[in-house]
Design a protein around this motif. Structure first.
Motif, PDB file in Angstrom:
ATOM      1  N   SER A 186      67.739  27.497  37.032  1.00 16.29           N
ATOM      2  CA  SER A 186      67.024  26.461  37.772  1.00 16.29           C
ATOM      3  C   SER A 186      67.696  25.120  37.543  1.00 16.29           C
ATOM      4  O   SER A 186      68.219  24.505  38.460  1.00 16.29           O
ATOM      5  N   SER A 187      67.714  24.654  36.312  1.00 16.04           N
ATOM      6  CA  SER A 187      68.288  23.364  35.978  1.00 16.04           C
ATOM      7  C   SER A 187      68.654  23.387  34.502  1.00 16.04           C
ATOM      8  O   SER A 187      67.879  23.865  33.669  1.00 16.04           O
ATOM      9  N   ILE A 188      69.850  22.920  34.188  1.00 16.22           N
ATOM     10  CA  ILE A 188      70.309  22.915  32.792  1.00 16.22           C
ATOM     11  C   ILE A 188      69.326  22.116  31.939  1.00 16.22           C
ATOM     12  O   ILE A 188      68.971  22.504  30.830  1.00 16.22           O
ATOM     13  N   MET A 189      68.868  21.004  32.502  1.00 16.52           N
ATOM     14  CA  MET A 189      67.940  20.127  31.780  1.00 16.52           C
ATOM     15  C   MET A 189      66.651  20.883  31.420  1.00 16.52           C
ATOM     16  O   MET A 189      66.205  20.848  30.282  1.00 16.52           O
ATOM     17  N   VAL A 224      75.585  30.337  34.711  1.00 15.03           N
ATOM     18  CA  VAL A 224      75.715  28.999  34.119  1.00 15.03           C
ATOM     19  C   VAL A 224      74.355  28.294  34.136  1.00 15.03           C
ATOM     20  O   VAL A 224      74.048  27.510  33.251  1.00 15.03           O
ATOM     21  N   GLN A 225      73.550  28.601  35.165  1.00 17.59           N
ATOM     22  CA  GLN A 225      72.196  28.065  35.193  1.00 17.59           C
ATOM     23  C   GLN A 225      71.345  28.869  36.163  1.00 17.59           C
ATOM     24  O   GLN A 225      71.868  29.522  37.058  1.00 17.59           O
ATOM     25  N   LYS A 235      73.142  30.948  39.185  1.00 14.26           N
ATOM     26  CA  LYS A 235      74.481  30.578  39.644  1.00 14.26           C
ATOM     27  C   LYS A 235      75.463  31.194  38.650  1.00 14.26           C
ATOM     28  O   LYS A 235      75.434  30.887  37.465  1.00 14.26           O
ATOM     29  N   LEU A 276      74.702  29.401  30.561  1.00 18.13           N
ATOM     30  CA  LEU A 276      75.716  28.879  29.651  1.00 18.13           C
ATOM     31  C   LEU A 276      75.714  27.354  29.599  1.00 18.13           C
ATOM     32  O   LEU A 276      76.131  26.765  28.605  1.00 18.13           O
ATOM     33  N   GLY A 277      75.246  26.700  30.676  1.00 22.44           N
ATOM     34  CA  GLY A 277      75.186  25.235  30.688  1.00 22.44           C
ATOM     35  C   GLY A 277      74.282  24.729  29.584  1.00 22.44           C
ATOM     36  O   GLY A 277      74.668  23.856  28.785  1.00 22.44           O
ATOM     37  N   ASP A 320      75.548  25.354  26.068  1.00 22.48           N
ATOM     38  CA  ASP A 320      76.546  24.392  25.612  1.00 22.48           C
ATOM     39  C   ASP A 320      75.904  23.071  25.150  1.00 22.48           C
ATOM     40  O   ASP A 320      76.285  22.519  24.126  1.00 22.48           O
TER      41      ASP A 320
END
Lengths: 125, 359
Positions: free
Chosen positions: B35-38, B32-33, B21, B220-221, B224
């Motif tokens: 798959s998943s930021i987590m 920004v991600q 994304k 980037l998520g 951060d």
């Protein structure tokens, strides 16, 4: 992406399941996949009256907070308190255990006026 | 900002192929991600992640006067660097406020490599040029380089697999590879790791090489949340032209024994008079809505005393963390506070940085 045919949808990605005058509300599979990692859900207060389009709940991912709107006018009669301990239910079971709240709707016919599954499918492309 | 004005990373095609994304960040269209930021965050804490940092700026400073001049432009003591070493440092305005934070590496007897924030490239360049003496040359090489940060406890293994004939420099060090890339043993996650700069045209091939060697793509998520768990500041959020590095808790990187650097007088007098405001680390004492930048910070009786500069749900601690500039009397470890979110108060307290200590 799953879109159950018995539900109605908002363009802001809430789904509605009408049983009698009770509408259960959640967010679509598409919405949970876009948000990913749902880590907090703020639910409405019981007995709160809402008009269609009122922001009544907030679903938060790591990255952003998203308002959830009342799809039709009604009164909040139940909230999914399981989400306090496990907000990720919205990711894993958006149409089932990940439901957000229930409304006693003012006019059940308001629900029928919302987008059906086919219209929602073309809305999300 | 419209899409047409966004800059593209030399790695953009690789991100699109991976289904990332992409969002506008500092004038760039960046992932920004994936798959998943987590998940991405956890990969960096447990194994290896790779971030596109091509948006960051690279300046080359050379010439007989380079060291003396950089020592007047930057807060840390660049005279402490031997060739091959780097240091975190700050560039201040005349009032002692932060223009940018950066890493300065010494690459030769009179040659330095500066890596600056993407959003500040033009401003940094203008400020440096305005102060440039005749015996120093400053070049902006930002568009020429693709940049990747490979971070995590397994990152050295990833490097060895991707570049079996090369050796990583020691912590904070810089080295050049046989094919003309630059590798720096630095990062923004608190984990072991390195930042790799290759000619822009080679970027995707190098990216794919690191992926094949086991690095998971991260956006980037996660960048951060990883930096915030370490209490590392983000310029524009935690650093500003109105705040000094002493207020930001970065005194370690300001050598006040240097006779002269821009902003020094303010720091010296702040140090003598004592700080009145400090960037303070705050952590929830229970569960709550993720804290985010600009949310009000209040005392337990509800008096607002500041706002969050940064905030996030920590994927490692699974609780809210953030940093805020607070009056010094509220900056003491253990001070009880609350974060106000949409009319609800979530209890928190002042903690010591970092929020999380990597293994």
């Amino acid at each position: 992406m799953s879109i159950p045919s018995d539900l109605r949808f908002l363009d802001s990605h809430e789904w509605v399941r009408l049983e009698g005058d009770t509408a259960t509300v959640g967010i679509s599979d598409h919405a949970q996949a876009e948000l990913t990692d749902i880590v907090f859900v703020e639910l409405p207060e019981l007995e709160r009256a809402a008009d269609a389009g009122d922001p009544v709940a907030v679903v938060e991912s790591v990255k952003a907070a998203s308002d959830i709107y009342a799809p039709v006018a009604g009164e909040v009669i139940a909230v999914n308190s399981d989400l306090e301990a496990d907000p990720a239910l919205v990711n894993t079971d958006p149409y089932g255990n990940g439901w957000l709240f229930k409304l006693r709707v003012k006019n059940p016919e308001d629900v029928a006026a919302l987008m059906d599954a086919a219209a929602y499918q073309s809305h999300i492309g | 900002m419209t899409n047409t004005t966004l800059l593209s990373s030399p790695l953009e095609a690789a991100h699109q192929k991976l289904g990332a994304k992409l969002v506008p960040f500092a004038g760039w269209n960046m992932p920004v991600q994936y798959s998943s930021i987590m998940d991405e965050h956890k990969s960096v804490r447990s194994s290896t992640g790779i971030f596109d940092i091509s948006h960051m700026g690279q300046f080359i400073v050379t010439g007989a006067g380079a060291q003396a001049w950089l020592n007047t432009m930057l807060t840390n003591n660049i005279g402490k660097l031997a060739p091959g070493q780097g240091q975190y440092t700050l560039m201040l305005n005349e009032k002692g406020g932060v223009i940018d934070d950066l890493i300065a590496y010494r690459t030769g007897e009179s040659a330095y490599f500066l890596v600056v924030n993407a959003s500040m490239i033009d401003e940094d360049l203008a400020w440096l040029q305005q102060h440039l003496p005749a015996d120093v040359t400053l070049e902006n090489e930002s568009p020429q380089w693709a940049g990747m940060a490979v971070q995590g406890p397994a990152s050295a293994d990833t490097f060895a697999k991707a570049f079996p004939n090369e050796t990583l420099p020691p912590r904070n060090g810089i080295a050049t590879t046989a094919d003309g890339s630059i590798v720096c043993r630095t990062g923004y996650t608190g984990e072991d790791g390195f930042e790799f700069f290759s000619p822009a045209a080679d970027g995707i091939a190098v990216w794919d090489k690191f992926l094949a060697a086991g690095a998971k793509p991260c956006g980037l998520g996660a960048r951060d949340t990883l930096r915030l768990e370490m209490g590392y500041p983000l310029n524009g959020s935690d650093l500003s032209p109105e705040r000094t590095p002493l207020e930001a808790g970065l005194g370690f990187f300001c050598d006040l024994s240097k006779p002269e650097f821009i902003g020094r007088e303010t720091l010296v007098s702040q140090k003598a008079d004592g700080l009145t405001t400090k960037l303070t680390a705050i952590q929830y004492t229970g569960k709550g809505a993720p804290p985010r930048a600009h949310y009000p910070v209040a005392t337990p009786d509800g008096t607002t005393i500041g706002e969050l500069a940064s905030g996030a749900l920590s994927p490692t601690l699974m609780t809210g963390i953030g940093m805020a500039y607070l009056p010094i009397e509220f900056a003491k470890i253990g001070t009880e506070l609350q974060i106000d979110i949409r009319g609800r108060a979530f209890p928190a307290k002042v903690v010591k940085k970092p929020f999380h200590k990597p293994q």
